[in-house]
Design a protein around this motif. Structure first.
Motif, mmCIF file in Angstrom:
data_model
loop_
_atom_site.group_PDB
_atom_site.id
_atom_site.type_symbol
_atom_site.label_atom_id
_atom_site.label_comp_id
_atom_site.label_asym_id
_atom_site.label_seq_id
_atom_site.Cartn_x
_atom_site.Cartn_y
_atom_site.Cartn_z
ATOM 1 N N THR A 1 35.800 39.135 40.078
ATOM 2 C CA THR A 1 35.908 39.639 38.712
ATOM 3 C C THR A 1 35.922 41.167 38.775
ATOM 4 O O THR A 1 35.506 41.767 39.778
ATOM 5 N N GLN B 1 32.514 42.447 39.497
ATOM 6 C CA GLN B 1 32.153 42.408 40.912
ATOM 7 C C GLN B 1 32.781 43.576 41.670
ATOM 8 O O GLN B 1 32.141 44.179 42.532
ATOM 9 N N ARG C 1 22.884 38.518 38.142
ATOM 10 C CA ARG C 1 23.824 37.413 38.371
ATOM 11 C C ARG C 1 24.999 37.847 39.235
ATOM 12 O O ARG C 1 25.444 37.103 40.112
ATOM 13 N N LEU C 2 25.516 39.041 38.971
ATOM 14 C CA LEU C 2 26.636 39.555 39.776
ATOM 15 C C LEU C 2 26.214 39.730 41.235
ATOM 16 O O LEU C 2 26.940 39.344 42.157
ATOM 17 N N ASP D 1 23.718 38.236 42.772
ATOM 18 C CA ASP D 1 23.483 36.914 43.366
ATOM 19 C C ASP D 1 24.782 36.334 43.908
ATOM 20 O O ASP D 1 24.823 35.834 45.039
ATOM 21 N N ARG D 2 25.849 36.433 43.126
ATOM 22 C CA ARG D 2 27.131 35.878 43.561
ATOM 23 C C ARG D 2 27.673 36.639 44.765
ATOM 24 O O ARG D 2 28.178 36.048 45.719
ATOM 25 N N LEU D 3 27.573 37.972 44.733
ATOM 26 C CA LEU D 3 28.062 38.774 45.856
ATOM 27 C C LEU D 3 27.225 38.539 47.113
ATOM 28 O O LEU D 3 27.758 38.554 48.223
ATOM 29 N N CYS D 4 25.924 38.293 46.935
ATOM 30 C CA CYS D 4 25.073 37.927 48.083
ATOM 31 C C CYS D 4 25.485 36.561 48.635
ATOM 32 O O CYS D 4 25.595 36.384 49.852
ATOM 33 N N ASP D 5 25.719 35.604 47.727
ATOM 34 C CA ASP D 5 26.148 34.269 48.155
ATOM 35 C C ASP D 5 27.465 34.326 48.921
ATOM 36 O O ASP D 5 27.695 33.517 49.825
ATOM 37 N N ASN D 6 28.323 35.290 48.554
ATOM 38 C CA ASN D 6 29.610 35.451 49.236
ATOM 39 C C ASN D 6 29.494 36.307 50.502
ATOM 40 O O ASN D 6 30.498 36.567 51.160
#
Length: 164
Positions: free
Chosen positions: A35, A38, A69-70, A72-77
């Motif tokens: 996004t 991101q 939340r952003l 968290d997603r970037l960490c997950d990736n």
């Protein structure tokens, strides 16, 4: 046909241009499975690695919960990691991972290509003048917004009547 002031035209033109630029950036980000928000996190961290989440939220002008939340997603990736702050056990500092480098190279190239298209027809002097003008406008707007933390006199009167 009404004759509108240049100030009014500028306000609408700036607003419309910013909206279209965001739409264009959204489309580009989707090409990379990301996004625009991101992208913004990655670009800001590239310039300022080691920021606390609260500091990054201030820079991006977003609420800390939205940024969480952003991140968290970037960490997950696998693109960002949180590290403990050596001076504050409660705080986490944000760093790009080695996996972020090739992603950033690709999205930076895409952003540069996009902006080259956006700025087509503007010579370097016009680009610099626009950058300088927008910087002044941004500074003026920040001062206006920060100066309006107090309610206007009419609002203050209404609050006093309502709450004594």
């Amino acid at each position: 046909m009404p004759n509108f002031s240049i100030e009014r035209d500028l306000a609408f033109l700036l607003s419309d241009t910013a909206r279209l630029l965001r739409t264009c950036a959204d489309q580009e980000a989707r090409r990379f499975g990301m996004t625009r928000a991101q992208w913004g996190v990655l670009f800001r961290l590239q310039r300022n690695e080691g920021l606390k989440q609260s500091e990054l939220a201030d820079l991006l002008e977003v609420q800390p919960i939205t940024l969480t939340r952003l991140i968290d997603r970037l960490c997950d990736n696998g693109l960002i990691e949180r590290r403990s702050d050596p001076n504050d056990r409660r705080a986490k500092r944000l760093f790009l991972t080695p996996a972020a480098k090739p992603v950033l190279e690709k999205v930076t190239a895409a952003a540069e290509t996009m902006m080259a298209s956006v700025l087509t027809g503007l010579d370097p002097a016009a680009r610099e003048a626009m950058r300088a003008s927008l910087t002044v406008m941004k500074s003026n707007l920040r001062q206006i917004v920060q100066g309006r933390t107090e309610p206007e006199p009419s609002e203050r009167d209404a609050l006093e009547r309502r709450y004594g």
